[in-house]
Design an enzyme around this catalytic site. Sequence first.
Site, mmCIF file in Angstrom:
data_model
loop_
_atom_site.group_PDB
_atom_site.id
_atom_site.type_symbol
_atom_site.label_atom_id
_atom_site.label_comp_id
_atom_site.label_asym_id
_atom_site.label_seq_id
_atom_site.Cartn_x
_atom_site.Cartn_y
_atom_site.Cartn_z
ATOM 1 N N SER A 138 -0.053 56.562 150.319
ATOM 2 C CA SER A 138 1.138 56.207 151.093
ATOM 3 C C SER A 138 0.705 55.863 152.511
ATOM 4 O O SER A 138 -0.343 56.328 152.979
ATOM 5 C CB SER A 138 2.122 57.386 151.122
ATOM 6 O OG SER A 138 3.147 57.185 152.073
ATOM 7 N N TYR A 148 2.908 66.432 152.867
ATOM 8 C CA TYR A 148 2.906 65.187 152.095
ATOM 9 C C TYR A 148 1.906 64.193 152.677
ATOM 10 O O TYR A 148 1.044 63.661 151.969
ATOM 11 C CB TYR A 148 4.306 64.573 152.072
ATOM 12 C CG TYR A 148 4.362 63.283 151.283
ATOM 13 C CD1 TYR A 148 4.496 63.317 149.898
ATOM 14 C CD2 TYR A 148 4.255 62.041 151.908
ATOM 15 C CE1 TYR A 148 4.526 62.142 149.158
ATOM 16 C CE2 TYR A 148 4.279 60.865 151.186
ATOM 17 C CZ TYR A 148 4.423 60.917 149.811
ATOM 18 O OH TYR A 148 4.434 59.749 149.088
#
Length: 257
Positions: A138, A148
């Site tokens: 990401s 994350y």
Amino acid sequence: MTTALITGATAGIGAAFARRLAADGHDVVLVARDRSRLREQATELHDRHGVEAEVLAADLSTEEGIAAVEARLSDPRRPVDLLVNNAGFGNKGRFLDVSMADELKMLTVHCEAVLRLTSAAAAAMRERRRGGVVNVASVAAFVPRGTYGASKAWVVQFTQGAAKDLAGSGVRLMALCPGFVRTEFHERAGMGTDNIPGWMWLDADKLVSAALADLARGRTVSIPDPRYKALMGVVKLAPRSLLGGVSSKAGRKYGPQ
């Protein structure tokens, strides 16, 4: 005919990879937790494209699930030519608001599973001197933003390092770093998306096309959109202290609501 194994295959980026690879004539091994949903997807891909579509129900947050996929990737009788490590999720809440059990589950899926599955696939591919691995990370990997982002940063660094070590072996590795994509990701995490500007959304099918083109070019990191490439260029120039504050505010605005 070659075979691709895709984790998190029933929705979003994983489903887009499955559609594209099946349309290109690849047999597919579809991995996700929901067996009934996997069977529906497999039937559709087989009927539409005439490829073999195998179903493997596995929860990659568990030892049993990771081991099952490792075994499939290592099976010399049924070689896998392309692995797409796409399975992943987000947790709603800031650091210390999310339970330790959920944080560790994320690290298992994003890091341990990616490490073990990449290792199993790459070992078999190296013996055949051909194959590819796409590890879905990401753009969050490039900014300081909680567990994350940290887990996705690990995916990028791991993939780049492994790609260097396997250079010349015939095995290609690439970290795919998308931005916001219209998938079930945010809904599953209970994250609001109403405040995300329209220009920040990416189409999953176009993203996959760009990613496969980058893999064919031999790139080890793919940011498959000019908008995000420009944004990440700015990020590289910004001081880390500034990025920490900006990413925290952006996470509150565009992330969990």
